[in-house]
Design an enzyme around this catalytic site. Sequence first.
Site, PDB file in Angstrom:
ATOM      1  N   SER A 277      65.738  23.116  24.349  1.00 37.05           N
ATOM      2  CA  SER A 277      65.771  21.708  23.928  1.00 37.05           C
ATOM      3  C   SER A 277      64.420  21.031  24.129  1.00 37.05           C
ATOM      4  O   SER A 277      63.938  20.311  23.238  1.00 37.05           O
ATOM      5  CB  SER A 277      66.871  20.947  24.668  1.00 37.05           C
ATOM      6  OG  SER A 277      66.719  21.049  26.067  1.00 37.05           O
ATOM      7  N   HIS A 307      72.297  27.772  25.973  1.00 39.80           N
ATOM      8  CA  HIS A 307      71.557  26.667  26.596  1.00 39.80           C
ATOM      9  C   HIS A 307      72.569  25.649  27.133  1.00 39.80           C
ATOM     10  O   HIS A 307      73.338  25.961  28.027  1.00 39.80           O
ATOM     11  CB  HIS A 307      70.594  26.057  25.574  1.00 39.80           C
ATOM     12  CG  HIS A 307      69.603  25.082  26.137  1.00 39.80           C
ATOM     13  ND1 HIS A 307      69.293  25.012  27.470  1.00 39.80           N
ATOM     14  CD2 HIS A 307      68.845  24.123  25.531  1.00 39.80           C
ATOM     15  CE1 HIS A 307      68.390  24.078  27.670  1.00 39.80           C
ATOM     16  NE2 HIS A 307      68.102  23.503  26.520  1.00 39.80           N
ATOM     17  N   HIS A 353      69.356  32.801  35.276  1.00 41.37           N
ATOM     18  CA  HIS A 353      68.476  31.815  34.657  1.00 41.37           C
ATOM     19  C   HIS A 353      67.262  32.536  34.090  1.00 41.37           C
ATOM     20  O   HIS A 353      66.824  33.547  34.639  1.00 41.37           O
ATOM     21  CB  HIS A 353      68.041  30.757  35.678  1.00 41.37           C
ATOM     22  CG  HIS A 353      67.374  29.566  35.075  1.00 41.37           C
ATOM     23  ND1 HIS A 353      66.023  29.516  34.822  1.00 41.37           N
ATOM     24  CD2 HIS A 353      67.876  28.375  34.643  1.00 41.37           C
ATOM     25  CE1 HIS A 353      65.719  28.361  34.269  1.00 41.37           C
ATOM     26  NE2 HIS A 353      66.827  27.648  34.155  1.00 41.37           N
ATOM     27  N   ARG A 362      69.365  22.427  41.763  1.00 43.59           N
ATOM     28  CA  ARG A 362      70.282  21.484  41.133  1.00 43.59           C
ATOM     29  C   ARG A 362      71.730  21.838  41.480  1.00 43.59           C
ATOM     30  O   ARG A 362      72.589  20.961  41.584  1.00 43.59           O
ATOM     31  CB  ARG A 362      70.073  21.474  39.612  1.00 43.59           C
ATOM     32  CG  ARG A 362      68.678  21.034  39.191  1.00 43.59           C
ATOM     33  CD  ARG A 362      68.466  21.209  37.696  1.00 43.59           C
ATOM     34  NE  ARG A 362      68.578  22.607  37.298  1.00 43.59           N
ATOM     35  CZ  ARG A 362      68.545  23.035  36.032  1.00 43.59           C
ATOM     36  NH1 ARG A 362      68.404  22.159  35.048  1.00 43.59           N
ATOM     37  NH2 ARG A 362      68.641  24.322  35.756  1.00 43.59           N
ATOM     38  N   ASP A 408      74.700  24.764  35.876  1.00 46.46           N
ATOM     39  CA  ASP A 408      75.975  24.686  35.162  1.00 46.46           C
ATOM     40  C   ASP A 408      77.152  25.180  35.993  1.00 46.46           C
ATOM     41  O   ASP A 408      78.303  24.859  35.692  1.00 46.46           O
ATOM     42  CB  ASP A 408      75.900  25.507  33.867  1.00 46.46           C
ATOM     43  CG  ASP A 408      74.868  24.971  32.904  1.00 46.46           C
ATOM     44  OD1 ASP A 408      74.769  23.732  32.783  1.00 46.46           O
ATOM     45  OD2 ASP A 408      74.152  25.773  32.275  1.00 46.46           O
TER      46      ASP A 408
END
Length: 473
Positions: A277, A307, A353, A362, A408
């Site tokens: 993105s 993604h 990742h 995160r 995620d």
Amino acid sequence: MVFFRSVSAFTRLRSRVGKQSSLSNSVRWIQMQSSTDLDLKSQLQELIPEQQDRLKKLKSEHGKVQLGNITVDMVIGGMRGMTGLLWETSLLDPEEGIRFRGLSIPECQKVLPTAQSGAEPLPEGLLWLLLTGKVPSKEQVEALSKDLASRAAVPDYVYNAIDALPSTAHPMTQFASGVMALQVQSEFQKAYENGIHKSKFWEPTYEDCLNLIARVPVVAAYVYRRMYKNGDSIPSDKSLDYGANFSHMLGFDDEKMKELMRLYITIHSDHEGGNVSAHTGHLVGSALSDPYLSFAAALNGLAGPLHGLANQEVLLWIKQVVEECGEDISKEQLKEYVWKTLNSGKVVPGYGHGVLRNTDPRYVCQREFALKHLPDDPLFQLVSKLYEVVPPVLTQLGKVKNPWPNVDAHSGVLLNHYGLTEARYYTVLFGVSRSLGICSQLVWDRALGLALERPKSVTMDWLEAHCKKASSA
């Protein structure tokens, strides 16, 4: 236990990094205290000439310095490991994770202004940091929050464009369509058509980017209410900050949900420039497409299963585990289920990742949020078990460079706990967040006069001929 060893290692790493960066953080804190200007644009006007000179010096003095060798693996493997982009707002380290303008996530949580009711950073503060490289004061963040609120009006034709689509269309399709409709009001397009000098390109870009950031939560909330709440939309509340107002427009006024939204938007905002993105937004913007066109293109990249769409896949997979095995599944049963998933040719969503080689920070800050606010949530407890079970399995598999969880792996469980259970919508939340990073970099792309992106491509015939020539040399 694997889980606790990993957290311990991450804690040691975070402590070491904190010591290394203490001096730079002190400087940033002094900059924050000494600045009284509440206008973000005027701050940029002061910073841009200095950074333009810095870039010119880099190019003139070091333009021929090599940054590495390009291999065939890189060419056919998605350009992984290839340094080829300038991205000022954040930098991703494979071991320690993301840094926003030099600050780690724990450091941002420590120094960025927060809402009075909680301890998570306000997204407006991170936006100021991304654009200026400086930690803002509380007053500067409040001024920016009011500025964004004043820009948030969305024309009716945007809603009409969304309403032209079936209500069953994917939320990202509706969201991207709404962003494209916003483009009608692009300040950059108008200025370019009127012959604006290239040295001023950044100014209408800034206006577009601030308008876009202000309006995407309104569009995103409209899509959510249209799809899942019978079209009963909720007006914006200008007294609320950016994250809290987005939560409110979605229909969630729980203070903890507002805190979660502040955290979610902050940590999802930027992840350097090489991801799909971010790279797409930069690539399209390099053609001098305005920020609306650039960000809409970025959203279409974000919607891909490899993604941003991954965050919905995680929660769906976790719920499938519960449906088939129950909430009280043992670690041994969970291990068997993980192997079953892998042996069926699928991946365990939320793990691995493209750059990171350690637990995503995160993920860690979301886990800390869960331990504080929802420690007994059954799905959170399952996520914790997965953290103990999955990495050893992926390591045993031998094909995975990073067996650790990414961002995620956790976000869906938190959202689900507070009632936002519609997993198909999660990527829209990601898109709203990512507007901060992509738009901040677009402003600097135009301020620095970065060139049209045009890498060289080759064919397999060319590669074979080149390799044959290299081997015989």
